[in-house]
Design an enzyme around this catalytic site. Structure first.
Site, PDB file in Angstrom:
ATOM      1  N   CYS A  23       0.806  -1.228   0.000  1.00 59.08           N
ATOM      2  CA  CYS A  23       0.000   0.000   0.000  1.00 59.08           C
ATOM      3  C   CYS A  23       0.840   1.280   0.000  1.00 59.08           C
ATOM      4  CB  CYS A  23      -0.972   0.000   1.175  1.00 59.08           C
ATOM      5  SG  CYS A  23      -2.233  -1.273   1.014  1.00 59.08           S
ATOM      6  N   HIS A  29      -9.079   2.262  -5.148  1.00 59.06           N
ATOM      7  CA  HIS A  29     -10.185   1.556  -4.497  1.00 59.06           C
ATOM      8  C   HIS A  29     -11.498   2.072  -5.065  1.00 59.06           C
ATOM      9  CE1 HIS A  29      -7.727  -0.215  -1.308  1.00 59.06           C
ATOM     10  NE2 HIS A  29      -7.168   0.972  -1.141  1.00 59.06           N
ATOM     11  N   HIS A  67     -12.430  10.003  -8.482  1.00 59.25           N
ATOM     12  CA  HIS A  67     -11.527   9.927  -9.631  1.00 59.25           C
ATOM     13  C   HIS A  67     -10.343  10.881  -9.515  1.00 59.25           C
ATOM     14  CE1 HIS A  67     -14.725   7.489 -11.285  1.00 59.25           C
ATOM     15  NE2 HIS A  67     -13.830   7.026 -12.140  1.00 59.25           N
ATOM     16  N   GLU A 115     -12.922   0.282   2.073  1.00 60.07           N
ATOM     17  CA  GLU A 115     -11.973   0.203   0.968  1.00 60.07           C
ATOM     18  C   GLU A 115     -12.297  -0.992   0.084  1.00 60.07           C
ATOM     19  OE1 GLU A 115      -7.868   2.367   2.384  1.00 60.07           O
ATOM     20  OE2 GLU A 115      -7.874   0.199   2.231  1.00 60.07           O
TER      21      GLU A 115
END
Length: 125
Positions: A23, A29, A67, A115
């Site tokens: 990560c 996600h 986005h 998530e």
């Protein structure tokens, strides 16, 4: 005590600073956010808050992150965009508007960020 809850979704990228593992690399996600309000009194229509009004409060917060690379956005340019910090962010941003909209009659109880379908973090005050 009464509660109402709405869910919203958004897709974003992020990476974790000061983390050692997968990560720490940029990844994305399909997040889900769940916001729950609570209060002791209903309005004249018998509602704690119309679902539509809560969705309208939540919409600009979701659109800000949708986005986008979250690490590039304030406040996540300085704090880690972990699920825990995102949950607090949604709690704080939603609380700012709900209190004014309802004259303090309704408060945000908690915010949960998913998530994945099986991994979530919740913030409450």
């Amino acid at each position: 005590m009464f509660e109402v809850t709405v869910d919203a979704g958004f897709s974003s990228g992020h990476y974790l600073r000061n983390y050692h593992g997968k990560c720490e690399n940029p990844h994305g996600h399909n997040y889900k956010v769940r916001v729950t309000l609570h209060g002791k009194e209903l309005d004249h229509s018998g509602l704690l808050l119309d679902f539509k009004e809560l969705k309208n409060v939540l919409r600009p917060v979701v659109e800000y992150l949708d986005h986008r690379m979250i690490n590039e956005l304030v406040p996540f340019d300085t704090i880690n965009p972990s699920a825990e910090n995102l949950a607090k962010y949604f709690f704080d941003e939603t609380s700012k508007h709900i209190s004014g909209l309802t004259g303090g009659r309704v408060q945000v109880k908690d915010c949960t960020i998913y998530e994945t379908d099986t991994s979530a973090a919740t913030y409450y005050a």
